[in-house]
Motif scaffolding. Structure first.
Motif, PDB file in Angstrom:
ATOM      1  N   LYS A  97       0.876  -1.317  -0.034  1.00 57.25           N
ATOM      2  CA  LYS A  97      -0.198   0.094   0.222  1.00 57.25           C
ATOM      3  C   LYS A  97       0.825   1.362  -0.007  1.00 57.25           C
ATOM      4  N   PHE A  98       2.110   1.093   0.598  1.00 60.16           N
ATOM      5  CA  PHE A  98       2.968   2.496   0.844  1.00 60.16           C
ATOM      6  C   PHE A  98       4.351   2.297   0.312  1.00 60.16           C
ATOM      7  N   ALA A  99       4.117   1.496  -0.957  1.00 59.50           N
ATOM      8  CA  ALA A  99       5.539   1.105  -1.523  1.00 59.50           C
ATOM      9  C   ALA A  99       5.075   1.011  -2.900  1.00 59.50           C
ATOM     10  N   PRO A 100       5.091   2.282  -3.669  1.00 58.84           N
ATOM     11  CA  PRO A 100       4.653   2.423  -5.294  1.00 58.84           C
ATOM     12  C   PRO A 100       5.448   1.476  -6.057  1.00 58.84           C
ATOM     13  N   LEU A 101       6.898   1.372  -6.041  1.00 60.09           N
ATOM     14  CA  LEU A 101       7.624   0.411  -6.855  1.00 60.09           C
ATOM     15  C   LEU A 101       7.382  -0.904  -6.529  1.00 60.09           C
ATOM     16  N   ALA A 102       7.329  -1.234  -5.637  1.00 60.08           N
ATOM     17  CA  ALA A 102       6.905  -3.033  -5.104  1.00 60.08           C
ATOM     18  C   ALA A 102       5.533  -3.204  -5.714  1.00 60.08           C
ATOM     19  N   LEU A 103       4.365  -2.369  -5.488  1.00 61.19           N
ATOM     20  CA  LEU A 103       3.220  -2.447  -6.241  1.00 61.19           C
ATOM     21  C   LEU A 103       3.203  -2.657  -7.757  1.00 61.19           C
ATOM     22  N   ALA A 104       4.046  -1.730  -8.303  1.00 58.30           N
ATOM     23  CA  ALA A 104       4.077  -1.741  -9.810  1.00 58.30           C
ATOM     24  C   ALA A 104       4.766  -3.099 -10.227  1.00 58.30           C
ATOM     25  N   LEU A 105       5.723  -3.452  -9.301  1.00 56.27           N
ATOM     26  CA  LEU A 105       6.462  -4.742  -9.840  1.00 56.27           C
ATOM     27  C   LEU A 105       5.598  -5.817  -9.695  1.00 56.27           C
ATOM     28  N   PHE A 106       4.836  -5.896  -8.730  1.00 58.72           N
ATOM     29  CA  PHE A 106       3.869  -7.087  -8.521  1.00 58.72           C
ATOM     30  C   PHE A 106       2.857  -7.103  -9.799  1.00 58.72           C
ATOM     31  N   GLN A 107       2.810  -6.060 -10.501  1.00 58.45           N
ATOM     32  CA  GLN A 107       1.747  -6.173 -11.888  1.00 58.45           C
ATOM     33  C   GLN A 107       2.307  -7.270 -12.693  1.00 58.45           C
ATOM     34  N   PHE A 108       3.491  -7.512 -12.625  1.00 57.84           N
ATOM     35  CA  PHE A 108       4.168  -8.604 -13.522  1.00 57.84           C
ATOM     36  C   PHE A 108       3.970  -9.874 -12.955  1.00 57.84           C
ATOM     37  N   PRO A 109       3.109 -10.573 -13.744  1.00 57.52           N
ATOM     38  CA  PRO A 109       2.602 -12.027 -13.336  1.00 57.52           C
ATOM     39  C   PRO A 109       3.863 -12.972 -12.843  1.00 57.52           C
ATOM     40  N   PHE A 110       4.878 -12.812 -13.045  1.00 58.22           N
ATOM     41  CA  PHE A 110       6.226 -13.524 -12.790  1.00 58.22           C
ATOM     42  C   PHE A 110       6.905 -13.152 -11.512  1.00 58.22           C
ATOM     43  N   VAL A 111       6.404 -12.045 -11.044  1.00 59.25           N
ATOM     44  CA  VAL A 111       7.154 -11.457  -9.775  1.00 59.25           C
ATOM     45  C   VAL A 111       6.636 -12.077  -8.513  1.00 59.25           C
ATOM     46  N   LYS A 112       7.622 -12.828  -7.680  1.00 62.15           N
ATOM     47  CA  LYS A 112       6.892 -13.699  -6.446  1.00 62.15           C
ATOM     48  C   LYS A 112       7.014 -12.701  -5.178  1.00 62.15           C
ATOM     49  N   SER A 113       8.361 -11.979  -4.866  1.00 61.22           N
ATOM     50  CA  SER A 113       8.414 -11.040  -3.981  1.00 61.22           C
ATOM     51  C   SER A 113       9.673 -10.050  -4.222  1.00 61.22           C
ATOM     52  N   VAL A 114       9.569  -8.919  -3.556  1.00 58.31           N
ATOM     53  CA  VAL A 114      10.336  -7.701  -3.777  1.00 58.31           C
ATOM     54  C   VAL A 114      11.104  -7.323  -2.725  1.00 58.31           C
ATOM     55  N   PHE A 115      12.587  -7.115  -2.537  1.00 55.74           N
ATOM     56  CA  PHE A 115      13.275  -6.769  -1.571  1.00 55.74           C
ATOM     57  C   PHE A 115      14.160  -5.662  -1.967  1.00 55.74           C
ATOM     58  N   PHE A 116      14.195  -4.551  -1.074  1.00 54.96           N
ATOM     59  CA  PHE A 116      14.578  -3.163  -1.348  1.00 54.96           C
ATOM     60  C   PHE A 116      15.877  -3.154  -0.074  1.00 54.96           C
TER      61      PHE A 116
ATOM     62  N   ILE B 198      12.369  -0.374 -13.918  1.00 55.81           N
ATOM     63  CA  ILE B 198      12.942   0.072 -12.569  1.00 55.81           C
ATOM     64  C   ILE B 198      13.484   1.422 -13.037  1.00 55.81           C
ATOM     65  N   LYS B 199      14.457   1.575 -14.007  1.00 55.87           N
ATOM     66  CA  LYS B 199      15.125   2.582 -14.493  1.00 55.87           C
ATOM     67  C   LYS B 199      14.488   3.701 -14.654  1.00 55.87           C
ATOM     68  N   HIS B 200      13.329   3.467 -15.440  1.00 53.04           N
ATOM     69  CA  HIS B 200      12.219   4.305 -15.906  1.00 53.04           C
ATOM     70  C   HIS B 200      11.635   4.926 -14.398  1.00 53.04           C
ATOM     71  N   PHE B 201      11.289   4.218 -13.587  1.00 49.54           N
ATOM     72  CA  PHE B 201      10.480   4.637 -12.457  1.00 49.54           C
ATOM     73  C   PHE B 201      11.516   5.543 -11.827  1.00 49.54           C
ATOM     74  N   LEU B 202      12.402   5.244 -11.476  1.00 47.17           N
ATOM     75  CA  LEU B 202      13.572   6.039 -10.845  1.00 47.17           C
ATOM     76  C   LEU B 202      13.955   7.310 -11.562  1.00 47.17           C
ATOM     77  N   GLU B 203      14.015   7.408 -12.641  1.00 50.15           N
ATOM     78  CA  GLU B 203      14.420   8.500 -13.507  1.00 50.15           C
ATOM     79  C   GLU B 203      13.246   9.600 -13.331  1.00 50.15           C
ATOM     80  N   THR B 204      12.026   9.022 -13.238  1.00 48.58           N
ATOM     81  CA  THR B 204      10.921  10.040 -13.236  1.00 48.58           C
ATOM     82  C   THR B 204      10.575  10.553 -11.778  1.00 48.58           C
ATOM     83  N   GLY B 205      11.514   9.967 -10.837  1.00 46.19           N
ATOM     84  CA  GLY B 205      11.279  10.511  -9.349  1.00 46.19           C
ATOM     85  C   GLY B 205      10.316  10.187  -8.714  1.00 46.19           C
ATOM     86  N   LYS B 206       9.537   9.093  -9.072  1.00 43.84           N
ATOM     87  CA  LYS B 206       8.573   8.671  -8.400  1.00 43.84           C
ATOM     88  C   LYS B 206       8.886   8.121  -6.910  1.00 43.84           C
ATOM     89  N   THR B 207       8.226   7.912  -6.177  1.00 44.92           N
ATOM     90  CA  THR B 207       8.496   7.462  -4.666  1.00 44.92           C
ATOM     91  C   THR B 207       8.546   5.907  -4.703  1.00 44.92           C
TER      92      THR B 207
END
Length: 300
Positions: free
Chosen positions: A139-158, A184-193
């Motif tokens: 809920k409070f992790a936009p990049l993790a939320l976006a990555l889970f939209q890929f059907p092959f992503v099982k877990s995310v660690f920062f 991931i590169k595009h997400f970080l480049e655009t300054g998203k949280t």
């Protein structure tokens, strides 16, 4: 204004060069029609079914195509379309609506766990390690939320400057690595949280987390504090380089058992878990001079 077609060293990309300036300041990149809202010209180009990406610079427009066409079959028509748009006096860029991009480099690294790949950036992305094993936790992790939209992503660690992604077996890394790296590169480049402060302040992540400072200030016994110090100084840097993390959970002075939590690339792989457990156990035995001590490694 006249537009001239210029080839590039990449077959999928072609430049449409103008004989005068198009935009006064900056270079602008758009990856889809939604991103192109600040540019009526880019939006119009995205209606062409073969347009994958649009790049607008001071005196040219570069377009990357999908493989459904060859440039030689459509480049002249596209050049005419761009030329007609510009000469009609329409707005090319509404600069005040552009999101400024910061140059970011992201590269993929293999880890000891074949199901996990580490994506490291040239900038710090989080202030502390945090793991997400379900989209429900994001809920409070936009990049993790976006990555889970890929059907092959099982877990995310920062952690610090990297993201470790664990995949399901339905996909092979050779097929998805480039897609994830670019995303991931595009997400970080655009300054998203990446992760909102609420994750840290409200402890949204329910994993047990005891960092070095908390441990020193707590009522832990001397041996526990010493174990934490060893983990922080000798173990964590090594596992971080492999895309993982280790957290102290507990020490039982009666059974001499140390429990640690493994995250990221360290978690879920039986062989790497066994190797890491034995390595930690050997080091703690030597540094604490206690041959009876054992280590229990728990997956985060």
């Amino acid at each position: 204004m006249k537009i001239t077609v210029k080839l590039t060293n990449k077959e999928s990309i072609i430049k449409f060069e103008a004989d005068q300036f198009l935009v006064p300041n900056g270079n602008f990149e758009f990856n889809n029609i939604d991103e192109a809202k600040p540019s009526p010209l880019a939006q119009e180009l995205f209606y062409l079914p073969f347009v994958k990406k649009v790049y607008i610079a001071s005196n040219f427009i570069a377009i990357e195509r999908y493989d459904i066409v060859e440039w030689k079959d459509v480049q002249n028509e596209v050049a005419e379309q761009i030329e007609a748009f510009i000469n009609s006096g329409k707005t090319i860029i509404t600069a005040e609506n552009i999101v400024t991009k910061t140059a970011v480099t992201v590269y993929a690294e293999s880890t000891p766990n074949p199901s996990v790949l580490k994506f490291a950036a040239n900038k710090k992305i989080v202030i502390q390690s945090i793991e997400f094993n379900s989209i429900d936790d994001t809920k409070f992790a936009p990049l993790a939320l976006a990555l889970f939209q890929f059907p092959f992503v099982k877990s995310v660690f920062f952690d610090d400057n990297f993201v470790s992604i664990t995949k399901y077996d339905i996909a092979e890394w050779d097929d998805i690595t480039l897609e994830l790296r670019e995303f991931i590169k595009h997400f970080l480049e655009t300054g998203k949280t990446v992760v909102e402060d609420a994750v840290y302040q409200n402890e949204v992540n329910t994993q047990i987390k005891i960092d070095k400072e908390d441990a020193i200030n707590s009522a832990l016994d001397t041996t526990s504090k010493r174990i934490i110090s060893i983990l922080e100084e000798y173990i964590k840097p090594a596992v971080a380089s492999d895309g993982g993390n280790i957290e102290f959970q507990s020490y039982n002075p009666i059974t001499k058992r140390v429990s640690v939590i493994l995250q990221g690339a360290c978690s879920g792989c039986p062989s790497s878990t066994f190797t890491l457990k034995n390595g930690i156990e050997t080091m703690l035995k030597e540094m604490l001079n206690d041959d009876v001590l054992t280590v229990e490694a728990l997956n985060g």
